[in-house]
Design an enzyme around this catalytic site. Structure first.
Site: not given
Length: 422
Positions: A134, A244
């Protein structure tokens, strides 16, 4: 094309801002990037080279893809993760190999006053376990000279691989790739089948992606910097605070620790940093969802374009442009968009005559084509985004869909006046 060649292309196009004076990685370089439109190349960040805002606008993204700005989503909707990957023996990334690890040798940036520490923000964490690979970007907080705290979000693939390895009390081998070709960085943010990120990058580039093998067995693309290591099966530390996409601070959590065992890099490497809540962060988070929404809406009506707006953090607000055939099409499009991107909070559906990249035009559609009691859908108590500060603690929220399309039977009422041509 390498990362350096992409920078040369930016310079030749006149889109690159260059800062030659020395600046600090703590606050100063991020502040300059925040206040500069487009890519910013720093010649001296605490003695190292760095760049920010690499894909900081749709113009840069369109240039990378070889299309115009309005065709980005159509292009991304067509590309499948079926490109070619080639394993090679050598790499320019291995020009310098450091077995004595000290992360302070890199210009890892501290962005905001309440940050938990310096953060690697453009690092692609490539992991392999039991034959499964991944690649994904995770925020990585420096917590020691050779340690990083990694925010692993369940149930995404890196989290799952780490969980599987931890259940067997085994470390998860990883390599953190910083500054490969931007198409590879972009591909690592896209939701593709497990292990197909580099194949997707190859399809975007139209040529094979070369990978070389690190000493821990993880295979990575050529890049400016690669950090080899492993995620500890047990050790966890506080990670955060971190800003964020909403520009607000995320929660502090106990997260796994990555031990860095070796650093590979090119001579005089160029560090890539993504500014939290900056334009590059927003586009990297949001744009990969636009083709998902496009494809989902195409199943219920004729879709023309999709955009996740910057005002909606490129994540929470979508504008969907359709060619309306029946009165139910817009509401079907709303439901399809919410299903395709479960973090969406508000969706506006408009007609072909509305420019979805012009928020004033979209507001015009809402002002002149919406009747509140019939054109607004309110869906309470559904899953939202954990990044939404207005969401409930359990992740639920209320979603709103707005049908800002013309009433087909009364289309003459909505005709927009045009100036005659000379």
């Amino acid at each position: 094309m390498s990362f350096r060649e992409f920078i040369t292309q930016l310079r030749s196009s006149g889109r690159l801002t260059e800062v030659k004076d020395p600046v600090s990685a703590k606050y100063k370089a991020p502040s300059i990037a925040h206040n500069t439109e487009g890519p910013v190349f720093f010649h001296d960040v605490d003695g190292s080279r760095a760049i920010m805002n690499v894909l900081g606008s749709r113009e840069e993204l369109a240039s990378m893809l070889g299309v115009d700005r309005s065709s980005i989503i159509q292009r991304l909707s067509e590309v499948q993760p079926d490109g070619e990957v080639q394993i090679v023996e050598d790499s320019p990334t291995m020009e310098v190999i450091e077995d004595e690890v000290d992360l302070s040798s890199l210009p890892i940036m501290t962005h905001f006053e309440k940050d938990g520490g310096p953060y690697i923000t453009a690092g692609i964490v490539v992991s392999e376990f039991e034959g499964i690979m991944n690649a994904a970007i995770h925020r990585l907080q420096v917590v020691g000279k050779n340690k990083l705290a990694a925010r692993l979000v369940p149930p995404r693939h890196t989290y799952v691989l780490h969980k599987r390895a931890s259940e067997k009390n085994m470390p998860l081998p990883v390599a953190i790739v910083i500054a490969p070709h931007p198409a590879i960085t972009f591909a690592s943010t896209t939701r593709v089948p497990e292990g197909r990120e580099f194949h997707y990058a190859s399809a975007l580039l139209g040529r094979p992606v070369e990978l070389f093998e690190c000493s821990n067995g993880v295979k990575v693309p050529h890049a400016e910097i690669v950090l080899e290591g492993y995620i500890d099966p047990e050790e966890r530390v506080d990670e955060g605070p971190f800003v964020d996409i909403t520009g607000t601070y995320d929660l502090v959590r106990k997260e796994p620790v990555i031990h860095i065992t070796r650093i590979l890099h090119r001579k005089d490497p160029i560090y890539h940093g993504i500014l939290p809540a900056g334009s590059e962060h927003l586009l990297m988070m949001g744009v990969p969802y636009e083709p998902k929404i496009f494809r989902a809406v195409s199943e219920v009506t004729t879709v023309k374009n999709v955009v996740l707006t910057e005002g909606g953090c490129c994540y929470l607000h979508a504008i969907v442009q359709i060619e309306k055939q029946t009165e139910g099409d817009a509401k079907n499009a709303i439901m399809a968009a919410f299903a395709a991107h479960t973090s969406l909070k508000h969706v506006i559906v408009v007609d072909e005559d509305i420019d979805i990249f012009d928020i004033k035009d979209v507001e015009f559609a809402v002002a002149t084509r919406v009747k509140g009691d019939s054109d607004i859908m309110i869906i309470p108590n559904v899953r939202g985004s954990s990044l939404d500060p207005r969401g409930a603690k359990d992740g639920t929220t209320t979603k709103v869909g707005i049908d800002a399309t013309k009433v087909l039977a009364e289309s003459d009422k909505f005709e927009r006046a045009k100036m005659p041509l000379d």
